[in-house]
Design a protein around this motif. Structure first.
Motif, PDB file in Angstrom:
ATOM      1  N   ARG A   1       0.675  -0.808  -0.397  1.00 18.09           N
ATOM      2  CA  ARG A   1      -0.094   0.049  -0.160  1.00 18.09           C
ATOM      3  C   ARG A   1       1.077   1.223   0.095  1.00 18.09           C
TER       4      ARG A   1
ATOM      5  N   THR B   1      -3.212   0.408  -7.733  1.00 21.38           N
ATOM      6  CA  THR B   1      -2.682   0.546  -5.799  1.00 21.38           C
ATOM      7  C   THR B   1      -3.678  -0.987  -5.396  1.00 21.38           C
ATOM      8  N   ASP B   2      -3.025  -1.033  -4.860  1.00 18.38           N
ATOM      9  CA  ASP B   2      -3.099  -2.045  -3.559  1.00 18.38           C
ATOM     10  C   ASP B   2      -4.380  -2.870  -3.815  1.00 18.38           C
ATOM     11  N   GLN B   3      -5.386  -1.933  -3.214  1.00 18.51           N
ATOM     12  CA  GLN B   3      -6.871  -1.469  -2.952  1.00 18.51           C
ATOM     13  C   GLN B   3      -7.563  -2.212  -4.231  1.00 18.51           C
ATOM     14  N   ALA B   4      -7.363  -1.713  -5.400  1.00 16.39           N
ATOM     15  CA  ALA B   4      -7.966  -2.193  -6.291  1.00 16.39           C
ATOM     16  C   ALA B   4      -7.656  -3.766  -6.944  1.00 16.39           C
TER      17      ALA B   4
ATOM     18  N   THR C   1      -7.548  -5.907  -4.108  1.00 21.16           N
ATOM     19  CA  THR C   1      -7.888  -6.873  -3.494  1.00 21.16           C
ATOM     20  C   THR C   1      -9.256  -6.367  -3.004  1.00 21.16           C
ATOM     21  N   LYS C   2     -10.036  -7.149  -2.484  1.00 24.23           N
ATOM     22  CA  LYS C   2     -11.636  -6.871  -1.474  1.00 24.23           C
ATOM     23  C   LYS C   2     -11.137  -6.379   0.130  1.00 24.23           C
ATOM     24  N   GLU C   3     -12.104  -4.985  -0.873  1.00 25.60           N
ATOM     25  CA  GLU C   3     -12.537  -4.708   1.130  1.00 25.60           C
ATOM     26  C   GLU C   3     -13.050  -5.602   2.156  1.00 25.60           C
TER      27      GLU C   3
ATOM     28  N   GLU D   1      -8.332  -7.441   3.606  1.00 26.97           N
ATOM     29  CA  GLU D   1      -7.224  -7.389   2.794  1.00 26.97           C
ATOM     30  C   GLU D   1      -5.560  -7.993   2.490  1.00 26.97           C
TER      31      GLU D   1
ATOM     32  N   SER E   1       1.981  -7.339  -4.138  1.00 24.73           N
ATOM     33  CA  SER E   1       0.164  -6.927  -5.127  1.00 24.73           C
ATOM     34  C   SER E   1       0.113  -7.874  -5.986  1.00 24.73           C
TER      35      SER E   1
END
Lengths: 181, 688
Positions: A93, A105-108, A110-112, A115, A153
């Motif tokens: 991140r 991004t790592d957020q994009a 993985t699933k909220e 993480e 990631s």
């Protein structure tokens, strides 16, 4: 043989009924030939049982401890499911997008709420070898074939591969179960 | 291919190429400028038709080989996977299977044409011999191809034919072992047959090149049998012969499509829808129709070695034909006696074919011996003697004169059509002749899926499925069907959700899991309707020694004789519902008390329609056993019809697609043939 009135030698300015017959026949035959080729091409596509066998699969996550990963197969492709350590997540991140060849991004990826779980298709985007998990300089994946390095990631950081490791379609059925496909 | 080419390249590129590789000149002199006798009739188009069939067989064969698995455990199912799952797989398989028969029909016409018009006589002896070699290669290829689906007839055909070689003294057994690669017909046999079946068509193609080369050196024979003398006697190959050939091919495709789309199993043997079983020989072993005359010759000789020699001799004698026929006149047109003997010979071959399909007993053996004598007498007595004593009719001075004399075209076309249909009939006649057990046949019922436009009745398929699920599936598997099929187009019309729910009711054994243990899980769409028994032995033990057969192909694997002349009408009406009629009759054919004098073994039941009447399956279903919610009568008769329809669909899920595409192809080919006919007539108008 030339003396025997060959049909095509006759020059005519306007199309005649005879020309129309020839053109029509040629056109019908050409359409038929083209249509006849189709089954021979279509049969090369995946057959119905192969498609049916590619249905979604469910994977139980309970046996995977933090810092470990498993490799499952879906549609003949290896899928890495990695239970990342907080350190790995943090590293992923905190990497600035400007450092990335294929910015994401790592957020994009993985699933909220989940993480720590990284689910990627384990096929190097260079030429299709399988990268080894937990190797390389970025604590992610290292491809032994041509030295591509992916981070925690699954993003490409170094080497000839052009793109990040792809994310397969997946969703969490529950906290301990993921459906791939 | 004969002499220097007259081809004059126009463009600089073609000039450049021609100086280095004169391929365009070769094509030009062989297929464009090549002079062909102007009096050729339609019998001569079969050369082109054969080239087309060879190409069709090679192309469809290569494609089938992409999906086929040559292994004894997998071959049968892999063929069914092709038919059921591969895109257009059913079409490709039908094309290849019917294509083999079409190839042989065409080659027999081609050979008989050569025989009638004396095309084997000097200077065309080598041309003829190459043709006989092609025919031998075709027989070997066809035989090995028939083994590949690994059904009962494949296996037992392979066993019987390879055993022919054991007749030869000293080396016989070694040859058979060499062919098998084992102690019996098995996996090594299947593997090598697959390899050779793939190889031989290319060998055939090579010999065809030699055949065409020899043809283009000597030039074609023609119906008058006199050589072309001046340019007036010939026309250039293109466009004249080309167009005539293309029209002939197009007409032949119409005939071929009739089998591909409407009668795919008319030419095959129902028994070959039963997987190979090395422990049980089918009651009637019959080769494919194109070998039947030779099979009859084999069986008519009571001695094993002599029988085999006679069979091979019947083909080898053709190699010597150019020297056996001593008459200088080629065409039978001018040989009134030879003409009669020729038709007698054709009849002999047809009768031998019919005898080959009959059991080798009683009058059939005697007749077989008589006609075997006729066959050889034609070559060894009639042709050598006739040439010395027959008074031939005067020959025309030239081909041009022959053309002026008559317009026999219509007669030839009519003859052609007649031969094609007669061929189809003879071929089909073999099928019912095979299983002639005597006695009456199951009643013919009305089926919604019969005929060229027949479709399945969705509601009936759903009811039939209910019966299968509640009754049949307690003992019978349906392993070629997967739950997803229930929702596919052309089937019972369940929704995907319904199919998923049906699948989820089943418990499927899966595994091993990470602990190495097998476990059960709910079924998925991709699972098959598998057997309730863990293995065949268990199925056997639980059912009084008779394992309940898998039902996936039952409706195609059962048949009965329709007899003469019914099978002739069947060819035109496309009747092929023997399997469904039999199954429906069997379900209703139980009788509590067997007829007087019939001793029923313990644990068996009397069924009027079962071969031998003693069946291990207890009466599976009675009126009222399964409840219908659509108001359909809950009677045994209705149940039998519904479950039979379901089984018919299970054995051919793509039937509706087959008939739909068939209609389109038929309309297209008829239009194309019509157009080609007019083009051909226009082009030829300045020659006639």
């Amino acid at each position: 043989m030339k003396g025997l009135g060959i049909v095509t030698t006759e020059a005519s300015a306007e199309p005649t009924r005879r020309d129309f017959l020839y053109i029509a026949t040629g056109a019908v035959a050409a359409v038929g030939a083209a249509a006849a080729v189709w089954p021979f091409i279509s049969q090369m596509n995946p057959d119905a049982s192969t498609i049916a066998a590619g249905a979604p699969i469910e994977v139980d996550l309970t046996p995977i401890a933090q810092g470990q990963d498993i490799k499952v197969f879906w549609r003949g492709q290896p899928i890495y499911i990695m239970n990342r350590t907080p350190k790995q997540v943090e590293e992923a991140r905190n990497t600035p997008l400007s450092d990335l060849k294929d910015p994401q991004t790592d957020q994009a990826r993985t699933k909220e709420g989940h993480e720590n779980w990284l689910v990627v298709v384990g096929i190097c985007t260079h030429l299709g070898c399988i990268p080894i998990a937990h190797e390389g300089k970025y604590d992610g994946f290292f491809c032994p074939c041509h030295g591509s390095q992916y981070d925690s990631s699954g993003r490409i950081r170094q080497g000839p591969a052009p793109l990040n490791l792809p994310i397969p379609p997946y969703q969490f059925v529950s906290d301990t179960k993921v459906q791939i496909g | 291919m004969s002499g220097p080419s007259t081809y004059q390249p126009q463009s600089p590129l073609m000039k450049w190429l021609e100086q280095r590789l004169p391929i365009a000149g070769l094509v030009h002199s062989s297929f464009i400028a090549y002079p062909t006798p102007r009096n050729l009739n339609y019998w001569w188009t079969f050369g082109a038709i054969l080239s087309m069939m060879l190409a069709v067989q090679i192309v469809t064969g290569i494609v089938l080989a992409m999906h086929y698995t040559p292994h004894v455990d997998l071959a049968f199912d892999s063929v069914e996977r092709i038919v059921r799952d591969v895109n257009y797989g059913w079409l490709l398989r039908n094309m290849h299977a019917a294509g083999a028969s079409m190839f042989f029909i065409a080659v027999y016409v081609h050979m008989l044409r050569g025989l009638y018009y004396g095309s084997y006589k000097a200077p065309r002896e080598v041309l003829w011999i190459l043709g006989v070699i092609i025919y031998l290669l075709m027989m070997a290829t066809g035989f090995m191809g028939y083994v590949l689906p690994w059904g009962q007839m494949s296996f037992w055909g392979a066993t019987v034919i390879t055993n022919l070689f054991s007749a030869f003294p000293v080396v016989g057994d070694s040859i058979v072992t060499l062919l098998w690669g084992g102690y019996s017909v098995g996996n090594p046999t299947l593997n090598r047959f697959f390899s050779l079946h793939y190889l031989l068509p290319f060998v055939i193609a090579g010999v065809v090149v030699l055949h065409v080369w020899a043809l283009h050196v000597t030039g074609q024979n023609n119906p008058a049998g006199v050589e072309p003398k001046t340019e007036k006697d010939t026309v250039p190959f293109t466009p004249y012969a080309t167009l005539k050939d293309v029209f002939g091919m197009s007409c032949f495709l119409v005939f071929y499509s009739w089998f591909i789309f409407y009668m795919p199993n008319y030419l095959g043997d129902a028994e070959n829808y039963v997987p190979a079983n090395p422990g049980v020989t089918p009651p009637h072993i019959v080769p494919e129709w194109y070998y039947l005359p030779f099979y009859a010759i084999l069986r008519s000789i009571p001695n094993k070695l002599l029988g085999v020699i006679a069979m091979f001799g019947a083909i080898i004698v053709l190699l010597f034909l150019p020297w056996l026929d001593s008459c200088k006149v080629r065409s039978s047109r001018y040989r009134p006696i030879a003409k009669r003997f020729f038709w007698g010979f054709v009849a002999t071959c047809l009768v031998l074919g019919w005898l080959g399909s009959k059991p080798a007993e009683g009058i059939y053996t005697t007749l077989g011996q008589v006609f075997t004598f006729f066959y050889f007498a034609y070559f060894l007595i009639v042709l050598p003697v006739l040439g010395r004593m027959e008074k031939t009719l005067p020959l025309p001075n030239s081909i041009a004169e022959d053309v002026l004399n008559k317009g026999k075209v219509t007669k030839a076309v009519a003859g052609l059509v007649a031969v094609l249909f007669a061929g189809g009939l003879m071929v089909g006649g073999v099928q019912p002749a095979k299983a002639n057990e005597g006695g009456e046949n199951p009643p013919s019922l009305q089926w919604s899926f019969a005929g060229p436009f027949g479709t399945y009745d969705r509601a009936q398929l759903q009811r039939g499925f209910k019966i299968y699920k509640e009754v049949c599936s307690n003992c019978h598997s349906l392993k070629l069907l997967q739950y997803r099929n229930l929702a596919e187009p052309g089937g019972p019309g369940f929704t995907v959700e319904q199919a998923k729910a049906i699948a989820a009711e089943a418990q499927i054994k899966d595994g091993p899991n990470d602990q190495g243990e097998m476990f059960e899980r709910p079924g998925r769409l991709a699972d098959t309707f598998h057997s309730p028994f863990p293995n065949e032995q268990a199925a056997r033990a639980a059912n009084g020694g008779a394992a309940p057969p898998d039902m996936s192909l039952l409706a195609k694997a059962r048949t009965y004789s329709r007899g003469f002349p019914q099978f002739i009408f069947d060819f035109f009406t496309q009747f092929q519902e023997q399997g469904p009629n039999y199954i429906a009759a069997l379900l209703q054919g139980y009788e509590d008390t067997p007829p007087e004098g019939f001793s029923l073994p313990d644990g068996s039941f009397y069924n009027k329609w079962y071969p031998g009447h003693s069946i291990k399956m207890p009466p599976p279903i009675q009126s009222g056993m399964v409840s219908y919610d659509d108001g359909t009568p809950e009677t045994l008769e209705q149940y039998a019809k519904d479950v039979t329809s379901f089984l018919m669909w299970a054995s051919e899920p793509h039937m509706e697609a087959r008939k739909r595409l068939g209609l389109q192809v038929m309309i297209f080919l008829i239009i194309l043939s019509g157009l080609l006919y007019f083009v051909k007539r226009k082009v030829w108008s300045n020659v006639h």
